[in-house]
Design a protein around this motif. Structure first.
Motif, PDB file in Angstrom:
ATOM      1  N   ALA A  53     -13.563  -3.125  12.046  1.00 51.94           N
ATOM      2  CA  ALA A  53     -12.731  -4.235  11.566  1.00 51.94           C
ATOM      3  C   ALA A  53     -13.529  -5.055  10.561  1.00 51.94           C
ATOM      4  O   ALA A  53     -14.008  -6.156  10.850  1.00 51.94           O
ATOM      5  N   ALA A  54     -13.712  -4.512   9.373  1.00 52.76           N
ATOM      6  CA  ALA A  54     -14.490  -5.203   8.341  1.00 52.76           C
ATOM      7  C   ALA A  54     -13.727  -6.411   7.821  1.00 52.76           C
ATOM      8  O   ALA A  54     -12.497  -6.456   7.834  1.00 52.76           O
ATOM      9  N   ALA A  55     -14.488  -7.405   7.348  1.00 55.43           N
ATOM     10  CA  ALA A  55     -13.882  -8.608   6.779  1.00 55.43           C
ATOM     11  C   ALA A  55     -14.830  -9.163   5.723  1.00 55.43           C
ATOM     12  O   ALA A  55     -16.051  -8.951   5.790  1.00 55.43           O
ATOM     13  N   ILE A  56     -14.281  -9.858   4.725  1.00 50.98           N
ATOM     14  CA  ILE A  56     -15.120 -10.519   3.726  1.00 50.98           C
ATOM     15  C   ILE A  56     -14.655 -11.954   3.562  1.00 50.98           C
ATOM     16  O   ILE A  56     -13.484 -12.280   3.802  1.00 50.98           O
ATOM     17  N   ARG A  57     -15.608 -12.776   3.134  1.00 51.82           N
ATOM     18  CA  ARG A  57     -15.309 -14.177   2.866  1.00 51.82           C
ATOM     19  C   ARG A  57     -15.195 -14.361   1.360  1.00 51.82           C
ATOM     20  O   ARG A  57     -15.698 -13.534   0.568  1.00 51.82           O
ATOM     21  N   TYR A  87     -14.169  -1.894  -5.378  1.00 55.72           N
ATOM     22  CA  TYR A  87     -14.661  -3.017  -4.592  1.00 55.72           C
ATOM     23  C   TYR A  87     -13.486  -3.854  -4.109  1.00 55.72           C
ATOM     24  O   TYR A  87     -12.621  -4.251  -4.912  1.00 55.72           O
ATOM     25  N   ALA A  88     -13.452  -4.084  -2.794  1.00 55.35           N
ATOM     26  CA  ALA A  88     -12.445  -4.977  -2.220  1.00 55.35           C
ATOM     27  C   ALA A  88     -12.894  -6.414  -2.440  1.00 55.35           C
ATOM     28  O   ALA A  88     -14.022  -6.784  -2.098  1.00 55.35           O
ATOM     29  N   VAL A  89     -11.992  -7.221  -3.024  1.00 53.04           N
ATOM     30  CA  VAL A  89     -12.376  -8.567  -3.440  1.00 53.04           C
ATOM     31  C   VAL A  89     -11.290  -9.569  -3.084  1.00 53.04           C
ATOM     32  O   VAL A  89     -10.171  -9.200  -2.716  1.00 53.04           O
ATOM     33  N   MET A 111     -13.825   2.971  -0.575  1.00 48.40           N
ATOM     34  CA  MET A 111     -13.441   4.282  -1.088  1.00 48.40           C
ATOM     35  C   MET A 111     -11.916   4.450  -1.019  1.00 48.40           C
ATOM     36  O   MET A 111     -11.220   3.757  -0.274  1.00 48.40           O
ATOM     37  N   THR A 112     -11.407   5.402  -1.810  1.00 52.15           N
ATOM     38  CA  THR A 112      -9.968   5.683  -1.819  1.00 52.15           C
ATOM     39  C   THR A 112      -9.487   6.037  -0.413  1.00 52.15           C
ATOM     40  O   THR A 112     -10.065   6.891   0.262  1.00 52.15           O
ATOM     41  N   GLY A 113      -8.422   5.371   0.031  1.00 53.72           N
ATOM     42  CA  GLY A 113      -7.850   5.622   1.346  1.00 53.72           C
ATOM     43  C   GLY A 113      -8.464   4.803   2.458  1.00 53.72           C
ATOM     44  O   GLY A 113      -7.951   4.818   3.586  1.00 53.72           O
ATOM     45  N   ALA A 114      -9.529   4.097   2.179  1.00 52.02           N
ATOM     46  CA  ALA A 114     -10.179   3.292   3.216  1.00 52.02           C
ATOM     47  C   ALA A 114      -9.364   2.033   3.504  1.00 52.02           C
ATOM     48  O   ALA A 114      -8.708   1.477   2.612  1.00 52.02           O
ATOM     49  N   PRO A 115      -9.403   1.536   4.748  1.00 47.23           N
ATOM     50  CA  PRO A 115      -8.632   0.338   5.088  1.00 47.23           C
ATOM     51  C   PRO A 115      -9.191  -0.895   4.398  1.00 47.23           C
ATOM     52  O   PRO A 115     -10.402  -1.062   4.256  1.00 47.23           O
ATOM     53  N   MET A 116      -8.282  -1.752   3.941  1.00 39.44           N
ATOM     54  CA  MET A 116      -8.702  -2.995   3.308  1.00 39.44           C
ATOM     55  C   MET A 116      -9.336  -3.925   4.339  1.00 39.44           C
ATOM     56  O   MET A 116      -8.815  -4.083   5.446  1.00 39.44           O
TER      57      MET A 116
END
Length: 410
Positions: free
Chosen positions: A85-89, A54-56, A97-102
């Motif tokens: 162009a995903a983004a989180i707040r 999980y990107a956090v 997933m492994t290798g996926a862009p942050m």
């Protein structure tokens, strides 16, 4: 007699690295790089995750623990290769997933093993440090960096680097084309019946295999008889497919040493006695209008094998664009006494073993019992050549000697 070093020098003067050509990557495998390779991009080209998780925002999980997990809503799924162009707040996360862009806004990845694996929301029981499980853009290679230098042999690792920086083809020194032939009226092709005074021909198989092991494209022409016209015609035929020709047999002082007879008449090949055992009679020069190098080795199998390792192998390395280095050398204790003729440098087949004893060399060399230049069977049992200097006629068991390590058979 000529010294070993002088003959090596004379042989190396006959060859130059083959002109570079461009080859597709897999065809370039085993060749030697003839150009510097730089990366047109940074590697990785973007921040990405090194793990499934999980990107956090790391600050959101400062107090997370197994007994005090933090619950976060999962707002996106980001697979490898995702171009959005995903983004989180803060206060949110994205499954990645492994290798996926942050995604923008995230600064750490929580491995899935630290969580309950939730999809709509997730419980996280450990606090990651900023940058955890994140591969930063350019941390491997920066754009414009030279990743491979000329003179590098292209193996599996080099192939990966070339592909990773986007190269489809590369300039290399091609594999030298080596044509091998034997001479002798007594020779018979393996698998055929033999009569009185005949033997199955083995030298050309041995030398062809040795040339392939040395990184070349080798062709066994087979063998020819003891008729000068046949030998000369055969040499003319193979010139078109050879960067270097290696012959075995017919170079001594006998009445039927046809290679020496034929090539001496051309005036471009010198025949010498080299102060060594086995392998004293040697020849080297050029043939044909393109002055193709030809190296003529003795006919005794062991003499031919040792001559290849000492003289042909460095020449092939130079043709490939490599440093024409000799076989690697170590010092070892003799496990048995040896004898050698005065005035000649002997190369005795031996088994080299690591013993790790303190107070001297870490290796022991056990000479083969059968050292005759015709005794081929011991070759398959040995992995080294013990060097006995020209001024020594015998060395006792326990003496420290120079040992040449033969190429590994694996």
């Amino acid at each position: 007699m000529k010294t070993v070093e002088q003959h090596i020098s004379d042989v190396l003067r006959l060859v130059e690295p083959l002109p570079p050509i461009e080859l597709d990557l897999l065809r370039a495998h085993g060749s030697v790089l003839a150009e510097p390779v730089t990366s047109p991009v940074s590697l990785p080209g973007f921040d990405n995750s090194s793990m499934d998780g999980y990107a956090v925002v790391a600050a959101d999980l400062a107090g997370a623990a197994e007994d005090r997990p933090v619950r976060l809503p999962v707002v996106a799924d980001i697979p490898a290769g995702d171009a959005s162009a995903a983004a989180i707040r803060p206060g949110h996360c994205a499954r990645i997933m492994t290798g996926a862009p942050m995604p923008a806004g995230a600064d750490a990845v929580v491995p899935v093993e630290w969580t309950d694996g939730g999809q709509a929301e997730v419980l996280i029981g450990r606090a990651p440090a900023p940058g955890n499980a994140v591969r930063r853009a350019g941390e491997d290679v920066r754009e414009g960096t030279t990743v491979l230098e000329p003179g590098v042999r292209i193996g599996a690792a080099e192939m990966a680097v070339l592909a990773a920086v986007g190269r489809k083809a590369v300039r290399v020194h091609p594999r030298p084309r080596v044509v091998v032939l034997s001479t002798g009226a007594e020779l018979v092709e393996p698998g055929s019946p033999i009569g009185p005074g005949q033997i199955w021909e083995s030298n050309s198989y041995m030398l062809t295999a040795a040339a392939i092991d040395a990184g070349c494209a080798a062709y066994r022409h087979g063998f020819v008889g003891d008729e000068p016209e046949e030998v000369l015609s055969t040499l003319d035929d193979v010139l078109v497919q050879a960067d270097v020709i290696v012959t075995t047999g017919g170079v001594s002082m006998g009445a039927y040493d046809v290679v020496k007879e034929v090539l001496s008449g051309l005036g471009t090949v010198a025949f010498d006695k080299v102060a060594m055992q086995p392998g004293m009679p040697q020849g080297a020069g050029t043939v044909g209008p393109s002055r193709t190098p030809i190296l003529t080795l003795p006919g005794n199998p062991v003499s031919s094998f040792v001559s290849f390792q000492l003289f042909v192998r460095p020449a092939l390395r130079k043709l490939r664009g490599l440093v024409p280095a000799p076989l690697p050398t170590v010092h070892a204790r003799l496990a048995a006494a040896v004898r050698s003729p005065k005035g000649r440098r002997s190369y005795l087949r031996a088994v080299l073993a690591y013993d790790g004893l303190e107070g001297g060399p870490a290796y022991t060399a056990r000479p083969a019992v059968r050292q005759g230049s015709h005794q081929l069977s011991a070759l398959a049992e040995t992995n080294a050549l013990v060097v006995v200097p020209e001024d020594a006629t015998e060395l006792p068991s326990g003496a420290v000697v120079e040992v040449l390590r033969l190429p590994a058979r694996d």
